[in-house]
Design a protein around this motif. Structure first.
Motif, PDB file in Angstrom:
ATOM      1  N   GLU A 167       0.851  -1.200   0.000  1.00  0.00           N
ATOM      2  CA  GLU A 167       0.000   0.000   0.000  1.00  0.00           C
ATOM      3  C   GLU A 167       0.882   1.245   0.000  1.00  0.00           C
ATOM      4  N   VAL A 168       0.547   2.196  -0.846  1.00  0.00           N
ATOM      5  CA  VAL A 168       1.226   3.489  -0.842  1.00  0.00           C
ATOM      6  C   VAL A 168       0.228   4.534  -0.361  1.00  0.00           C
ATOM      7  N   HIS A 169       0.621   5.303   0.641  1.00  0.00           N
ATOM      8  CA  HIS A 169      -0.252   6.307   1.247  1.00  0.00           C
ATOM      9  C   HIS A 169       0.335   7.690   1.016  1.00  0.00           C
ATOM     10  N   GLY A 177       2.363  15.584  -2.944  1.00  0.00           N
ATOM     11  CA  GLY A 177       2.156  14.157  -3.188  1.00  0.00           C
ATOM     12  C   GLY A 177       3.082  13.253  -2.398  1.00  0.00           C
ATOM     13  N   ALA A 178       3.803  13.782  -1.413  1.00  0.00           N
ATOM     14  CA  ALA A 178       4.779  12.983  -0.662  1.00  0.00           C
ATOM     15  C   ALA A 178       4.101  11.774  -0.019  1.00  0.00           C
ATOM     16  N   SER A 179       4.721  10.604  -0.205  1.00  0.00           N
ATOM     17  CA  SER A 179       4.065   9.346   0.160  1.00  0.00           C
ATOM     18  C   SER A 179       4.979   8.428   0.943  1.00  0.00           C
ATOM     19  N   VAL A 180       4.370   7.417   1.540  1.00  0.00           N
ATOM     20  CA  VAL A 180       5.087   6.338   2.219  1.00  0.00           C
ATOM     21  C   VAL A 180       4.552   5.014   1.684  1.00  0.00           C
ATOM     22  N   LEU A 181       5.361   3.966   1.811  1.00  0.00           N
ATOM     23  CA  LEU A 181       4.939   2.630   1.385  1.00  0.00           C
ATOM     24  C   LEU A 181       4.826   1.718   2.597  1.00  0.00           C
ATOM     25  N   HIS A 182       3.678   1.059   2.735  1.00  0.00           N
ATOM     26  CA  HIS A 182       3.424   0.157   3.856  1.00  0.00           C
ATOM     27  C   HIS A 182       3.358  -1.274   3.334  1.00  0.00           C
ATOM     28  N   TRP A 183       4.119  -2.155   3.970  1.00  0.00           N
ATOM     29  CA  TRP A 183       4.114  -3.586   3.630  1.00  0.00           C
ATOM     30  C   TRP A 183       3.564  -4.318   4.859  1.00  0.00           C
ATOM     31  N   LEU A 190       8.325   2.183   4.470  1.00  0.00           N
ATOM     32  CA  LEU A 190       9.386   2.895   3.764  1.00  0.00           C
ATOM     33  C   LEU A 190       8.930   4.343   3.608  1.00  0.00           C
ATOM     34  N   SER A 191       9.746   5.281   4.070  1.00  0.00           N
ATOM     35  CA  SER A 191       9.248   6.651   4.203  1.00  0.00           C
ATOM     36  C   SER A 191       9.917   7.660   3.284  1.00  0.00           C
ATOM     37  N   GLY A 192      10.937   7.252   2.497  1.00  0.00           N
ATOM     38  CA  GLY A 192      11.686   8.278   1.752  1.00  0.00           C
ATOM     39  C   GLY A 192      12.141   9.341   2.734  1.00  0.00           C
ATOM     40  N   ASP A 193      11.816  10.610   2.468  1.00  0.00           N
ATOM     41  CA  ASP A 193      11.922  11.589   3.549  1.00  0.00           C
ATOM     42  C   ASP A 193      10.614  12.352   3.719  1.00  0.00           C
TER      43      ASP A 193
END
Length: 265
Positions: A167-169, A177-183, A190-193
Motif C-alpha cells: 500500500e502506498v499512502h 504528493g509525498a508518500s510512504v509505502l506500507h508492507w 518505507l518513508s523516503g523523507d
C-alpha cells in the motif's frame, strides 16, 4: 534516447536529451532544495557510470537497499521489495548501469516502480523503460516531472495498491504528493523523507531538509493521524542507517507529538 539527457549533479534528476546542459534545474531552484554556491553542475549518464557503481545490501526478508557509491547528488537509497506478487522498486537512483540491470533481472526484474516525491525522480523514466513496468507518481507532484514517458502513471487520492499486498499512502507535507509505502505482511514502512529518521532514531517532518524548514504543527498532526492507522515495527527512510527497527509505529507517534510540542507556543 531518454538515457542521454543531462543529469543535475546536485539533485540527480534527468532532463530531456540536449546538446548543451539546461540553463536551470527547477528542482534545485525550489526553496526545498538549493543551488550550490559555485552554481549548477551537470553530468552525463555515461560519465556518472564511469565513476560510480550501485551496491546492494540485504536489510530484511524480501527487502534490499540499493545505493550509489561514491555518493552522488542527494545520496538517497532505493529499495527493492521482493513479494509473492512481484518485485517493486521504491524510489530511484540516477545511476542505472548494465550491472544494476543484470542484477535486478537476475532477481526477477521490476514489476512496478513507486516514487515517494520529486527529489528522488532521478532517471525514473529510464528505469521504467528498461524494466518495461509502470512508474507511479502522485498526480499532485506532476509539475515536477522533467522527462515525459509513457511508463509514468499519475495516481490520485490518498492510497494506491501498486502490487497486491503493498500500500502506498499519500501524506503530503514535504511535497503535496509525498508518500510512504506500507508492507503490512512484513510490518514495515518505507518513508523516503516524507518523514526522515533522525540521529536519535525518532522521526522529523520537514518542508525543506537541507534548509531546515519544519512543517507546521497542523500539517504534522494530520500526517500523524494517517500514520496511526498503519501498523509497522520497522521504518526505513531514505538514507543508510536512518531506520527504526523496533516499535517504529509507537516511535513515530511520539515523534509527531514532539514535533508539534516544539512548534506550538
Amino acid at each position: 534516447m531518454h538515457h542521454q539527457g543531462f543529469l543535475c549533479a546536485t539533485c540527480g534528476i534527468q532532463y530531456p536529451a540536449s546538446e548543451t546542459p539546461p540553463a536551470h534545474c527547477d528542482i534545485c531552484e525550489d526553496e526545498r532544495q538549493f543551488v550550490p554556491v559555485e552554481g549548477q553542475q551537470w553530468i552525463t549518464p555515461g560519465r556518472l557510470a564511469a565513476g560510480h557503481s550501485n551496491t546492494f545490501r540485504y536489510l530484511a526478508e524480501g527487502l534490499l537497499a540499493i545505493t550509489t557509491t561514491p555518493r552522488f547528488a542527494i545520496g538517497q537509497r532505493a529499495f527493492l521489495l521482493r513479494t509473492p506478487h512481484g518485485n517493486l522498486l521504491w524510489d530511484c537512483l540516477s545511476l542505472l548501469d548494465e550491472a544494476t540491470r543484470d542484477i535486478l533481472d537476475g532477481l526477477g526484474g521490476v514489476d512496478a516502480i513507486v516514487l515517494s516525491h520529486p527529489h528522488y525522480f532521478s532517471t525514473m523514466a529510464a528505469w521504467g523503460e528498461t524494466f518495461d513496468c509502470p512508474v507511479y507518481v502522485h498526480a499532485a507532484d506532476r509539475a515536477w516531472v522533467t522527462l515525459p514517458s509513457e511508463r509514468l502513471h499519475f495516481w490520485e487520492g490518498e492510497q494506491i495498491v501498486p502490487l497486491p499486498g503493498l500500500e502506498v499512502h499519500c501524506l503530503g507535507g514535504h511535497f503535496p504528493g509525498a508518500s510512504v509505502l506500507h508492507w503490512p505482511a512484513r510490518r514495515l514502512l518505507l518513508s523516503g523523507d516524507t518523514l526522515l529518521v533522525t540521529p536519535d532514531r525518532m522521526a522529523s517532518f520537514m518542508w525543506s531538509y537541507p534548509n531546515n524548514v519544519p512543517l507546521d504543527a497542523t500539517c504534522v498532526a494530520a500526517m500523524g493521524e494517517r500514520l496511526a492507522r498503519l501498523e509497522f515495527d520497522s521504518l526505513y527512510s531514505a538514507f543508510a542507517g536512518r531506520e527504526i527497527l523496533l516499535d517504529a509505529d509507537r516511535v513515530v507517534a511520539e515523534s509527531v507529538q514532539r514535533h508539534c510540542r516544539a512548534l506550538t507556543p
